[in-house]
Design an enzyme around this catalytic site. Structure first.
Site, short mmCIF file in Angstrom:
data_model
loop_
_atom_site.label_atom_id
_atom_site.label_comp_id
_atom_site.label_asym_id
_atom_site.label_seq_id
_atom_site.Cartn_x
_atom_site.Cartn_y
_atom_site.Cartn_z
N ASP A 187 0.73 -1.25 -0.01
CA ASP A 187 -0.06 0.00 -0.02
C ASP A 187 0.79 1.24 0.10
O ASP A 187 0.58 2.24 -0.89
CB ASP A 187 -1.10 0.11 1.28
CG ASP A 187 -2.22 -1.11 1.05
OD1 ASP A 187 -2.96 -0.96 0.06
OD2 ASP A 187 -1.96 -2.17 1.75
N ARG A 207 1.73 6.42 16.54
CA ARG A 207 1.43 7.36 15.51
C ARG A 207 1.70 8.71 15.83
O ARG A 207 2.26 9.58 14.76
CB ARG A 207 -0.25 7.17 15.37
CG ARG A 207 -0.67 5.55 14.87
CD ARG A 207 0.06 5.11 14.00
NE ARG A 207 -0.32 3.85 13.61
CZ ARG A 207 0.47 2.78 13.03
NH1 ARG A 207 1.74 3.10 12.78
NH2 ARG A 207 -0.15 1.73 12.64
N ASP A 267 -5.98 4.80 12.86
CA ASP A 267 -4.74 5.47 12.62
C ASP A 267 -4.65 6.73 11.63
O ASP A 267 -4.08 7.58 11.92
CB ASP A 267 -3.76 4.49 11.88
CG ASP A 267 -3.17 3.31 12.93
OD1 ASP A 267 -3.25 3.75 14.27
OD2 ASP A 267 -3.30 2.15 12.53
N SER A 290 -4.62 -8.43 8.73
CA SER A 290 -4.02 -7.16 9.07
C SER A 290 -3.10 -6.97 10.52
O SER A 290 -3.68 -7.02 11.39
CB SER A 290 -4.85 -5.92 8.97
OG SER A 290 -4.54 -4.85 9.13
N1 ARG Z 1 -7.03 -1.19 16.83
C1 ARG Z 1 -5.73 -0.64 17.16
C2 ARG Z 1 -5.67 0.73 17.44
O1 ARG Z 1 -6.65 1.36 16.99
C3 ARG Z 1 -4.89 -1.10 16.18
C4 ARG Z 1 -4.84 -0.89 14.91
C5 ARG Z 1 -4.07 -1.31 13.88
N2 ARG Z 1 -4.32 -2.69 13.85
C6 ARG Z 1 -4.04 -3.61 12.63
N3 ARG Z 1 -4.37 -4.66 12.79
N4 ARG Z 1 -3.48 -3.05 11.68
O2 ARG Z 1 -4.49 0.98 17.83
#
Ligand code: ARG
Length: 400
Positions: A16, A97, A126, A177
């Site tokens: 991506d 982040r 994110d 993911s």
């Molecule tokens: N739900 C978690 C958060 O919002 C992780 C997000 C990323 N998760 C992922 N499997 N790509 O912090």
């Protein structure tokens, strides 16, 4: 006119973010894409990632080792805050982040970019964390999110990339993911989308299944100074080594798994699996040390602050004024949170089995049931008379 002239793109080396490079240039008229890959202890080799960005059309490919800052400036404050979103998720992804956003904004400044970009889609948390952090740090910078707009399926993304020389993933990519850094792994999608289905064992990498854990417990003694973990079993360790070692020990005993349905910022409920061995043990131990060193009212008042803190960090408000105000409160409470906590790791449990502090408020002469007792039992009588008085009056007035 394109959407921006020069863009700094958060880059992971995956399909991506790789496709974002030609997409920004071809579709959105960006002249120059500079990629930035942040090392947050995710264990990827960075040199191949750096090269892949250039092959995918980046004008420059930057790599930033930010692991130490990640632990010191993001994880440690969250431990001091005992931060658990919805009482369970220790924010291992969420904490990364605002740091990546800061690196992007700094690079944009250094290289004179007029925009930054990330590869998040429009359904997750994110994107919120990146966008809000970036606007907080530099309100004049544009934020571009190609994957939020392009509407490609997985196959279409790969096909678009192939047109610009981006190889499709060699091995059949995982159906999950996954986000990973030193603090933990977040795993979602595929079979996990059914919240009633038990996660398959194969998704876990940092934590052993209970069936495979040692039959002997392991004790770890964690030393804290002002709420910050500094030693393991009496040895002073740098922050990154401390987390790595504790990840190993706790993970080896099957400690650190979370399976939960959580409430995302964008209103969706999602089922997520986490592994965060060290972070969970540290929060657990830190909270315990607080119960020894903080007064009752501070301990109890702080719980509400911790909930608020966890929520605003989850919701992307790391650089907000409310967060700063809560930080000041939490920092003040940590002044005397120093000491050691002994944890027994065994069969998926991290049990606190002892704690010690020079600042301990635990007073044996007051607590003991032996003849050493110094507590004034007679004073209790008058206290209870006054303490119960409003309730007695209420009861008298409401007879029958
Ligand atoms: N739900 C978690 C958060 O919002 C992780 C997000 C990323 N998760 C992922 N499997 N790509 O912090």
């Amino acid at each position: 006119m394109g959407r921006a002239e020069k863009v700094v793109l958060a880059y992971s080396g995956g399909v991506d973010t790789s496709v974002c490079i030609p997409y920004l240039k071809q579709e959105w008229g960006v002249k120059e894409v500079i990629t930035l890959a942040a090392d947050l202890g995710q264990g990827d080799e960075l040199e191949p990632i750096r090269e892949k960005a250039l092959k995918s059309g980046a004008a420059q490919s930057l790599v930033a080792d930010a692991t130490l800052s990640f632990v010191e400036d993001y994880a440690f404050p969250a431990i001091q805050a005992n931060a658990l979103y919805e009482s369970r998720y220790p924010l291992s992804t969420a904490l990364a982040r605002p740091l990546i956003a800061k690196l992007l904004v700094e690079a944009a400044q250094t290289y004179g970019a007029d925009a930054v970009a990330h590869g998040c889609t429009g359904k997750g948390n994110d994107q919120v964390r990146f966008d809000v952090s970036i606007m907080a740090l530099n309100p004049d910078l544009k934020v571009l999110a190609p994957a939020r707009e392009w509407g490609f399926s997985r196959e279409e993304t790969i096909a678009y990339g192939e047109r610009f020389g981006i190889p499709s993933p060699v091995k059949k990519s995982s159906p999950y993911s996954i986000d990973r850094n030193l603090l933990g792994r977040s795993i979602e999608a595929a079979s996990l989308e059914d919240p009633s289905v038990e996660p398959p064992e194969e998704i876990y990498l940092m934590t052993k299944a209970i069936a495979d854990t040692p039959n002997q417990p392991e004790y770890v003694e964690i030393g804290f100074e002002q709420g910050i973990p500094t030693t393991l079993n009496g040895t002073t360790l740098d922050p990154v080594a401390l987390i790595s070692q504790l990840n190993e020990s706790a993970g080896n005993h099957g400690v650190g798994r979370i399976d939960m349905v959580e409430n995302r910022v964008v209103g969706i409920k999602s089922r997520e699996i986490y592994e965060a061995p060290a972070l969970l043990v540290l929060i657990h131990a830190h909270r315990d040390l607080e119960s020894l060193t903080l007064t009752a009212d501070v301990t109890q008042y702080k719980r509400g602050i911790e909930d608020a803190y966890s929520q605003i960090v989850y919701q992307g408000l790391w650089y907000s004024p409310l967060k700063q105000a809560l930080d000041a409160f939490i920092k003040k409470t940590q002044e005397r949170v120093s000491g050691t906590v002994r944890v027994k790791l065994f069969k998926g449990n991290a049990m606190i089995v002892g704690r010690q502090s020079e600042n301990s408020l635990y007073t044996p002469e007051l607590a003991t049931y032996t003849s050493e007792d110094q507590f004034d039992h007679k004073a209790a009588e008058g206290f209870i008379y006054l303490w119960g008085l409003p309730t007695r009056v209420w009861s008298q007035k409401n007879k029958g």
